[in-house]
Scaffold this motif. Structure first.
Motif, short mmCIF file in Angstrom:
data_model
loop_
_atom_site.label_atom_id
_atom_site.label_comp_id
_atom_site.label_asym_id
_atom_site.label_seq_id
_atom_site.Cartn_x
_atom_site.Cartn_y
_atom_site.Cartn_z
N THR A 108 23.54 -41.64 -9.92
CA THR A 108 24.68 -42.49 -9.60
C THR A 108 24.40 -43.94 -9.94
N GLY A 109 23.18 -44.40 -9.62
CA GLY A 109 22.82 -45.78 -9.95
C GLY A 109 22.83 -46.03 -11.44
N PHE A 110 22.40 -45.03 -12.22
CA PHE A 110 22.40 -45.17 -13.68
C PHE A 110 23.82 -45.38 -14.20
N PHE A 111 24.79 -44.59 -13.70
CA PHE A 111 26.16 -44.72 -14.18
C PHE A 111 26.83 -45.99 -13.65
N LEU A 112 26.44 -46.44 -12.45
CA LEU A 112 26.96 -47.71 -11.95
C LEU A 112 26.58 -48.85 -12.89
N LEU A 113 25.34 -48.82 -13.37
CA LEU A 113 24.87 -49.85 -14.29
C LEU A 113 25.46 -49.67 -15.69
N LEU A 114 25.52 -48.42 -16.14
CA LEU A 114 26.01 -48.16 -17.50
C LEU A 114 27.47 -48.54 -17.64
N GLU A 115 28.29 -48.22 -16.65
CA GLU A 115 29.72 -48.48 -16.71
C GLU A 115 30.10 -49.87 -16.20
N LYS A 116 29.10 -50.65 -15.77
CA LYS A 116 29.33 -52.03 -15.31
C LYS A 116 30.37 -52.08 -14.19
N GLN A 117 30.27 -51.11 -13.25
CA GLN A 117 31.22 -51.09 -12.16
C GLN A 117 31.01 -52.25 -11.19
N ILE A 118 29.76 -52.59 -10.93
CA ILE A 118 29.46 -53.72 -10.05
C ILE A 118 28.29 -54.50 -10.63
N ASP A 119 28.30 -55.80 -10.35
CA ASP A 119 27.22 -56.68 -10.76
C ASP A 119 26.77 -57.51 -9.57
N VAL A 120 25.61 -58.11 -9.70
CA VAL A 120 25.14 -59.02 -8.66
C VAL A 120 26.12 -60.18 -8.53
N GLU A 121 26.38 -60.58 -7.27
CA GLU A 121 27.30 -61.67 -6.90
C GLU A 121 28.77 -61.25 -6.93
N ASP A 122 29.06 -59.96 -7.17
CA ASP A 122 30.43 -59.46 -7.07
C ASP A 122 30.79 -59.24 -5.60
N TYR A 123 32.08 -59.45 -5.28
CA TYR A 123 32.60 -59.13 -3.95
C TYR A 123 33.21 -57.74 -4.02
N VAL A 124 32.62 -56.78 -3.29
CA VAL A 124 33.01 -55.38 -3.42
C VAL A 124 33.23 -54.75 -2.06
N THR A 125 33.90 -53.59 -2.09
CA THR A 125 34.00 -52.70 -0.94
C THR A 125 33.49 -51.34 -1.38
N ASN B 208 33.50 -44.32 -4.14
CA ASN B 208 34.59 -45.17 -4.61
C ASN B 208 34.12 -46.62 -4.59
N VAL B 209 34.51 -47.38 -5.59
CA VAL B 209 34.14 -48.78 -5.69
C VAL B 209 35.41 -49.62 -5.82
N SER B 210 35.56 -50.60 -4.92
CA SER B 210 36.64 -51.58 -5.03
C SER B 210 36.00 -52.91 -5.34
N ASN B 211 36.15 -53.36 -6.58
CA ASN B 211 35.54 -54.62 -7.01
C ASN B 211 36.61 -55.71 -6.97
N HIS B 212 36.41 -56.68 -6.06
CA HIS B 212 37.39 -57.74 -5.88
C HIS B 212 37.09 -58.96 -6.74
N SER B 213 36.12 -58.84 -7.64
CA SER B 213 35.68 -60.00 -8.43
C SER B 213 36.03 -59.88 -9.90
N ARG B 214 36.95 -59.02 -10.23
CA ARG B 214 37.34 -58.86 -11.62
C ARG B 214 38.76 -59.42 -11.81
N GLY B 215 38.87 -60.61 -12.37
CA GLY B 215 40.18 -61.22 -12.59
C GLY B 215 40.58 -62.14 -11.46
N LYS C 69 48.42 -67.17 -7.40
CA LYS C 69 47.24 -66.58 -8.00
C LYS C 69 46.15 -67.64 -8.06
N THR C 70 44.93 -67.25 -7.71
CA THR C 70 43.84 -68.21 -7.62
C THR C 70 42.63 -67.71 -8.40
N LYS C 71 41.68 -68.61 -8.59
CA LYS C 71 40.40 -68.21 -9.16
C LYS C 71 39.71 -67.26 -8.19
N ASN C 72 38.81 -66.47 -8.75
CA ASN C 72 38.14 -65.47 -7.95
C ASN C 72 37.36 -66.09 -6.80
#
Length: 277
Positions: free
Chosen positions: A118-135, A170-177, A238-241
């Motif tokens: 799972t960690g490999f695919f998280l990194l490969l698909e760029k689902q989350i990165d360091v400093e992202d706000y996620v759920t 499930n990943v909810s990334n609030h830092s994209r856009g 609409k605001t900056k992230n």
């Protein structure tokens, strides 16, 4: 017993012990030097990669942390092999044993394998990165580290959550856009709705010109709901992230000040005392 002790060649024994100690010290010093140089080279490499390839800071930090972990594991394995060589232990037997142990772990620790995959695919698909706000896995927060086995998330109360990767379904990334700032404000039924909307739009236009974190709007959408004691008007921007909360706070403050200046009432509970004579 005394004959055995007397037959021991203490000079040879001490010489061999001294040689072993010197070899161990040399290996430890070499390990520390190589680790320090390797960490420095990896850090510089990712700094240059970030500048040339225009990689985001969060992505660069993620790959940097993962590379450091892999480098540390390889270096520790080499260190252990060299220690065994000092004591004339068969290294090939050690490697073969490690293979057998690894196979046993692969059959017995399926959760660990699931974490790594799972960690490999998280990194490969760029689902989350360091400093992202996620759920993820029921936790909200900022990603501090993404590894092959666990992901570290810092909650807004300061708690550091270690989440096994197999639990991230499930990943909810609030830092994209861009993000949305939404404010619902209530006015009295006795107030003029059109006047309130005009006052709100003036406030929005002024804040838009002053706040560089606002990307679009704010705009008054109109009447959102008819409450039991108020008419709810919605304002959207609409605001900056990661700036949406600050924009919402500034909007509420500016709206309250504008309503006070224009004598528009924001309803709140009143207490009436009835005296019976």
């Amino acid at each position: 017993m005394m004959d055995f002790i007397e037959n021991i060649e203490w000079s040879v024994l001490m010489t061999n012990a001294g040689i072993i100690i010197l070899k161990l010290l040399g290996i430890i010093i070499a390990f520390l030097i190589v680790k320090a140089i390797g960490n420095k080279v990896i850090r510089k490499m990712f700094n240059r990669l970030q500048e040339r390839e225009n990689i985001s800071n969060g992505r660069a930090l993620t790959l940097h942390s993962l590379t450091l972990n892999i480098f540390s594991y390889v270096l520790i394995f080499i260190f252990i092999v060299m220690i065994f060589q000092v004591f004339n232990y068969n290294v090939s037997a050690l490697i073969a044993g490690a293979g057998v142990v690894g196979l046993a772990i692969g059959f017995g620790a399926q959760g660990l394998v699931s974490d790594v995959v799972t960690g490999f695919f998280l990194l490969l698909e760029k689902q989350i990165d360091v400093e992202d706000y996620v759920t993820v896995a029921g936790f909200d927060g900022i990603v501090e580290q993404v590894g092959l086995r666990t992901t570290q998330i810092r909650g807004f109360d300061g708690t550091l959550h270690y989440v096994p990767n197999r639990e991230i379904t499930n990943v909810s990334n609030h830092s994209r856009g861009n993000m949305r700032a939404l404010v619902d404000i209530g006015i009295s039924y006795d107030d003029d709705i059109d006047k309130a909307i005009s006052v709100l739009q003036v406030v929005c236009d002024k804040l838009s010109a002053e706040d560089e974190n606002i990307v679009d709007g704010p705009n008054v959408l109109g009447v959102q709901a008819l409450g039991s004691s108020d008419v709810v008007i919605r304002v959207l921007a609409k605001t900056k992230n990661m700036e949406q909360w600050a924009v919402e706070r500034n909007l509420r403050k500016a709206i309250k000040e504008a309503f006070d200046a224009n004598e528009i009432e924001i309803p709140y509970p009143h207490q009436v005392n009835v005296e019976k004579k």
